[in-house]
Design an enzyme around this catalytic site. Structure first.
Site, PDB file in Angstrom:
ATOM      1  N   GLU A 200       0.811  -1.220   0.000  1.00 27.72           N
ATOM      2  CA  GLU A 200       0.000   0.000   0.000  1.00 27.72           C
ATOM      3  C   GLU A 200       0.845   1.270   0.000  1.00 27.72           C
ATOM      4  OE1 GLU A 200      -3.355   0.383  -0.064  1.00 27.72           O
ATOM      5  OE2 GLU A 200      -3.834  -1.747  -0.073  1.00 27.72           O
TER       6      GLU A 200
ATOM      7  N   GLU B  45      -1.336   9.462   0.202  1.00 25.96           N
ATOM      8  CA  GLU B  45      -1.683   9.062  -1.157  1.00 25.96           C
ATOM      9  C   GLU B  45      -0.981   9.973  -2.159  1.00 25.96           C
ATOM     10  OE1 GLU B  45      -5.752   8.351  -3.801  1.00 25.96           O
ATOM     11  OE2 GLU B  45      -5.859   9.006  -1.705  1.00 25.96           O
TER      12      GLU B  45
ATOM     13  N   ASN C 263     -14.555   6.506   7.394  1.00 21.70           N
ATOM     14  CA  ASN C 263     -13.515   5.649   7.969  1.00 21.70           C
ATOM     15  C   ASN C 263     -12.685   6.403   9.010  1.00 21.70           C
ATOM     16  OD1 ASN C 263     -14.017   3.169   6.708  1.00 21.70           O
ATOM     17  ND2 ASN C 263     -12.971   3.829   4.850  1.00 21.70           N
TER      18      ASN C 263
END
Length: 237
Positions: free
Chosen positions: A90, A99, A137
């Site tokens: 990831e 990200e 989340n």
């Protein structure tokens, strides 16, 4: 490329119920020992960002004392290797804290949630070892951990222990796109493939995106080799 993970809001919020086992603040108990030594951790991640510290991980483990601490020595090593392999995939080997595709940042605000997006439309991009994203989340993880991540999601890229805690939250309490948590998959013998299903489901399972799936598996084999244990069965999903 970091493959994105979308966890349904209802799943994420529902899993907060019954989180009495999660400890917070000074009540956290440090794990007696971790099956991955700091030297082994550095061997796994030779080019990691200094942000993703070994001490940050071991401190965060106090919130989930059963992580890599259940079953036989082999089972504990398998779970640790499985978590770190998925984390490596990831984050590009723990090189990326956030990200990389900034064009995605504005996509992770679900205004249908009653609490909205107090950190702004673009405040809930992927961060941390499992690239936590979406306002729901951040809300669910923060509620479970006793940290206000909805209003201040930047903590996940500023505090190494908080960052690792968000990864452990998903790993230990969320079934994601699968039918069980990644922790349960490794402890109960379902195998590494089920951790992939929990994280990315049909995006990488059932014959889809096999290069991404295989990268996770290859990392797992590498890391379990460093720990000197057998990888077990059911590596694919």
């Amino acid at each position: 490329m970091i493959v994105r993970r979308l966890v349904a809001a209802t799943v994420a919020v529902a899993a907060v119920v019954g989180m009495a086992t999660v400890l917070s603040g000074s009540a956290q108990a440090a794990p007696a020992s971790f099956v991955v030594s700091e030297d082994q951790f550095n061997q796994m991640f030779p080019n990691r960002s200094g942000f993703f510290s070994y001490n940050g991980l071991t401190d965060a483990m106090g919130a989930y004392p059963n992580f890599a601490n259940a079953g036989s020595d082999t089972t504990r090593k398998q779970e640790a290797a499985a978590f770190l392999a998925n984390v490596s995939h990831e984050t590009g080997g723990l090189r990326f804290v956030t990200e990389q595709n900034t064009d995605n940042y504005s996509h992770y605000c679900d205004w249908s949630q009653p609490y909205g997006c107090p950190a702004g439309q673009s405040g809930y991009y992927g961060r941390g070892p499992l690239q936590l994203s979406w306002n729901f989340n951040y809300k669910a993880a923060g509620d479970a951990l006793g940290i206000d991540l909805l209003d201040n999601p930047w903590q996940v890229e500023q505090d190494a222990t908080v960052s690792w805690k968000t990864g452990l939250w998903f790993w230990n309490s969320q079934s994601g796109a699968g039918t069980m948590t990644a922790h349960d998959a490794m402890v109960n013998g379902a195998g590494f493939g089920e951790t992939i299903r929990s994280i990315n489901g049909a995006l990488e399972c059932n014959g889809n995106n096999t290069d991404q799936r295989d990268d996770r598996i290859n990392l797992y084999r590498q890391y379990i080799g460093i720990l000197g244990a057998d990888p077990g069965d059911n590596l694919y999903c």
